[in-house]
Design an enzyme around this catalytic site. Structure first.
Site, PDB file in Angstrom:
ATOM      1  N   CYS A 184      27.444 -12.861 -15.446  1.00 61.05           N
ATOM      2  CA  CYS A 184      26.172 -13.450 -15.008  1.00 61.05           C
ATOM      3  C   CYS A 184      25.731 -14.525 -15.998  1.00 61.05           C
ATOM      4  O   CYS A 184      25.292 -15.618 -15.604  1.00 61.05           O
ATOM      5  CB  CYS A 184      25.093 -12.376 -14.903  1.00 61.05           C
ATOM      6  SG  CYS A 184      25.444 -11.076 -13.700  1.00 61.05           S
ATOM      7  N   CYS A 227     -16.628 -29.898 -17.907  1.00 63.27           N
ATOM      8  CA  CYS A 227     -15.798 -29.499 -19.053  1.00 63.27           C
ATOM      9  C   CYS A 227     -14.694 -28.542 -18.600  1.00 63.27           C
ATOM     10  O   CYS A 227     -13.528 -28.684 -18.978  1.00 63.27           O
ATOM     11  CB  CYS A 227     -16.650 -28.827 -20.121  1.00 63.27           C
ATOM     12  SG  CYS A 227     -17.959 -29.850 -20.810  1.00 63.27           S
ATOM     13  N   ASP A 272      -5.364   4.591   7.923  1.00 61.70           N
ATOM     14  CA  ASP A 272      -4.438   5.712   8.030  1.00 61.70           C
ATOM     15  C   ASP A 272      -5.266   6.983   8.181  1.00 61.70           C
ATOM     16  O   ASP A 272      -6.447   7.012   7.828  1.00 61.70           O
ATOM     17  CB  ASP A 272      -3.582   5.771   6.762  1.00 61.70           C
ATOM     18  CG  ASP A 272      -2.578   6.902   6.800  1.00 61.70           C
ATOM     19  OD1 ASP A 272      -1.925   7.079   7.833  1.00 61.70           O
ATOM     20  OD2 ASP A 272      -2.473   7.619   5.786  1.00 61.70           O
TER      21      ASP A 272
END
Length: 782
Positions: free
Chosen positions: A17, A83, A481
């Site tokens: 890798c 600012c 639910d």
């Protein structure tokens, strides 16, 4: 300019890798990279026009990722919204940085690829923009500088004393008398105010202009200098027939300083939520070590320590009760004022208070790992975030000051041309500059957000960010639910009906063995019944989960399936009739199959929360359509919905189907929220416009949610909607006041209907009124 950086890389599984990433990076123009698999980092030289973003994109295209990190800064020197806008732009120009600057909290939140940007880089970028920055200490409120506040009061006191004679001269002029205060004395007094007390405005204007921006300091310094300079020239030139305006320059500076002082005090009251939460954490704890009781500082506690919590003391850690009984006040976590009884094996949380009894607790989490610390982090993050409604104010603030200066110049030129009176034209221009401070515009949204988020935390409603706070008030569909949301979430086994020839204990043992791999409330109920009956579980092989249906696995050589009746095994008519009979009474039924043959039924009942019916009614009164969506069977779901007054019921729904139903509502143009507490709710929570997770639920559900309800009660969803709507009302009121103030004030000043002194007072009052209006939100009741 050449530059070397170190980027951490996640996702590498082997040295190949690292080799692949290195090749990909070195193919990019201007990148020279070496990737180390052992340290999971890439050393990258950026040459010519190569950028950090280019390197990050190359790594991602190779199939890997560069972790991102966050940084918090305290910023000093901001005087108005312009600012904050300027600093935000400067930070966002840095390679790979995403920054948000909050004027009200005086903080900056930065997110960037780890290794591409450092703390010192962030501080230098802010300082280059003309402001001061320092790293913010995690989990602490912004320190309140009493000495700075005392110095500010001294400055105002000096300015007020020096300005008072000048105001006396102005009052005498209104009565037809002149030169009550000699002009040379007026010049001396005004000069002292202008260049001692008013030096802060010149300093702030210089830093802003040097950084390529313009802010409130520029307007005040420019306006007062014009008034003072003209008056000084007239006085020193001996033009006794001309009016002077020393009182205007001095009074404006004095009033602006007073306004900023009062504004700062009021802002301190809006930011009190974090300080109040931190105050709940005791400084010491009584710890049992080596048979001795020691009073130790909180910072010296370790997980595993045994802590003794006496009557009246704050709980210093998250932990499990070993011995004793007590009533714990958990109002700071849940918003619930009724103390909760605690005994052995119960969980207690840092910051709660023992109101009766004594406990011995084993610490599981201490310091920054406690739930209280997580709440502090969440509240700070939410208070520092920006609501979408603030975008308009940010766009206006970015160009506000240059536009005001242009209006002042036009006012001066047109008035002088029209009237031929230079002093009058000058005073009109000064009034325009002074009245047009953008402070109120910058404070309108963040102050209300800070109060709203803090109120939510005190009532057990944790908003992840300001966007969630704003969005909650807009929803018109709530998908809920059933188990653990509308019900207690603690179902219990009410009946075990084995098939002919099956032993009830053996059936329970097999079911409990498979259910041990699940966190679902029904699984916990089966395990609790097995433990209560003394039934021992057996090891499971080839365990598998079918989301929304059930579990399977091999137990003692037998293939066992436990789940919804139609999924576990095909049922005959008699078995279906028995399932229907149990479900009609509101019980949930699971079927058990062994090697593909029906083995029996287990019925469970989950009591409906006492508050759920009132919560549903409250939501419906708010104009929210409540839809119950559950994986349970139709009969059980309908029986529960009937008790609660819910008309829209969707039963037998898989987790993926819940998310699909949420998406379908959104496609109808509805603003949809989802409330749930389980792993199977996470896809729907992620798909919803606004998502609510019960704190008793799984970590996955809480991580996916926008709003966490510390008290497991749907009534808190109604409270969150109410708080959201109240907060958004305050934001809209503040924005209206801020816009109306400038839309009305600037033309009045331009046409000479406001003197610079009145303009200065109005400017100071506008900021104070916006913050004070936000503080009125504290009257909100859940």
């Amino acid at each position: 300019m050449n530059r070397e950086i170190t980027l951490p890389i996640s996702g590498m599984s082997c040295a190949a890798c690292a080799t692949r990433i290195e090749k990909v990076l070195n193919r990019q123009p201007g990148l020279r990279a070496t990737v180390n698999f052992a340290t999971e980092t890439a050393q990258i030289a950026l040459e010519g026009d190569a950028t950090v973003a280019q390197a990050q994109d190359a790594i991602r295209k190779a199939g890997y990722d560069v972790p991102r990190q966050t940084l918090e800064l305290d910023i000093d020197g901001m005087t108005c919204a312009a600012c904050a806008t300027r600093i935000e732009k400067v930070l966002n120009r840095q390679p790979g940085v995403q920054a948000t600057v909050n004027f009200a909290t005086e903080t900056a939140h930065l997110e960037f690829a780890a290794g591409s940007f450092s703390d010192d880089d962030a501080v230098r970028a802010v300082e280059k923009a003309g402001y001061q920055a320092r790293l913010r200490v995690p989990d602490t409120p912004r320190p309140h500088d009493d000495r700075a506040l005392r110095r500010a009061w001294w400055s105002f006191g000096i300015a007020a004393v020096l300005t008072a004679p000048l105001m006396l001269e102005m009052a005498a002029m209104l009565g037809g008398r002149h030169e009550v205060v000699p002009r040379m004395l007026q010049l001396l007094l005004a000069t002292l105010v202008q260049f001692s007390v008013g030096l802060r405005f010149y300093r702030g204007a210089w830093h802003a202009l040097r950084g390529g921006a313009a802010n409130m300091d520029v307007l005040v310094a420019l306006g007062t200098t014009m008034a003072w300079g003209y008056s000084a020239a007239v006085t020193l030139g001996g033009a006794q027939h001309q009016h002077v305006y020393f009182e205007a320059s001095a009074a404006v500076i004095t009033l602006v300083i007073l306004g900023k002082l009062l504004e700062t005090r009021a802002k301190g009251r809006t930011a009190g939520a974090i300080a109040e939460l931190l105050a709940l954490q005791p400084r010491t704890a009584r710890v049992e070590r080596d048979g001795k009781l020691l009073d130790l500082p909180i910072g010296e506690l370790r997980p595993g320590d045994v802590v003794v919590i006496r009557h009246g003391e704050q709980v210093p850690v998250d932990g499990e009760v070993l011995e004793g009984q007590a009533a714990i006040d958990e109002a700071m976590l849940t918003g619930e004022s009724v103390p909760v009884a605690k005994a052995a094996r119960d969980t207690v949380y840092a910051g709660t208070r023992n109101v009766d009894g004594m406990l011995k607790v084993r610490a599981t989490s201490v310091g920054g790992a406690t739930q209280l610390a997580e709440i502090v982090r969440l509240v700070a993050q939410a208070q520092g975030s920006k609501a979408p409604i603030q975008q308009l104010a940010d766009r206006i603030s970015a160009v506000f000051v240059p536009v005001v200066v242009a209006i002042a110049l036009v006012t001066f030129a047109v008035t002088w041309w029209w009237s031929g009176d230079f002093p009058t034209a000058l005073m009109h221009a000064v009034a325009v500059l002074v009245i047009a401070c953008p402070c109120a515009l910058g404070l309108a949204t963040p102050t209300a957000v800070m109060v709203g988020v803090g109120l939510g935390a005190r009532h057990g409603i944790l908003f992840r960010n300001a966007e969630a706070l704003e969005a909650a008030g807009k929803l018109d569909v709530l998908v809920v639910d059933k188990t653990g949301t509308l019900t207690e979430g603690r179902p219990a086994v009410t009946a075990i009906a084995p098939a002919e020839g099956q032993d009830p204990a053996a059936l329970l043992r097999l079911a409990a063995s498979v259910e041990a791999g699940s966190e679902h409330p029904l699984a916990r109920a089966v395990l609790a019944r097995a433990e209560a009956d003394g039934v021992a579980r057996q090891p499971v092989e080839d365990f598998a989960v079918e989301a929304g249906h059930g579990l399977s696995g091999r137990v003692a050589g037998q293939w066992v399936r436990v789940g919804t009746p139609d999924w576990a095994v095909a049922l005959d008519d008699a078995q279906r009739a028995e399932v229907a009979r149990l479900a009609a009474s509101g019980q949930t039924v699971v079927s058990v199959a062994i090697d593909g043959r029906f083995a029996g039924l287990i019925a469970l009942a989950d009591a409906v929360r006492a508050s759920s019916r009132d919560a549903v009614a409250a939501l419906q009164r708010q104009g929210v359509r409540v839809v119950m969506m559950t994986g349970d069977n139709v009969e059980t779901a309908t029986a529960v919905a009937r008790q609660l007054g819910i008309d829209d019921v969707r039963a037998g729904v898989k987790p993926a189907d819940k998310a699909g139903a949420v998406t379908a509502f959104k496609q109808q143009g509805r603003v949809v929220a989802m409330a749930g507490d389980g792993v199977n709710d996470a896809p729907a929570l992620a798909a919803a416009d606004v998502s609510f997770a019960m704190r008793s639920g799984s970590d996955v559900a809480i991580e996916a949610a926008d709003i966490t309800l510390m008290h497991n009660d749907l009534a808190h969803v109604a409270a969150a909607i109410s708080l959201s709507r109240a907060t958004v009302r305050k934001i809209r009121q503040n924005l209206f006041f801020a816009f109306f103030y400038n839309v009305l004030g600037i033309p009045l000043a331009a046409f000479g209907m406001l003197s610079p002194v009145i303009a200065g007072a109005a400017m100071a009052a506008s900021s104070i009124s916006v913050v004070s209006n936000a503080l009125l939100l504290k009257r909100w009741k859940a």
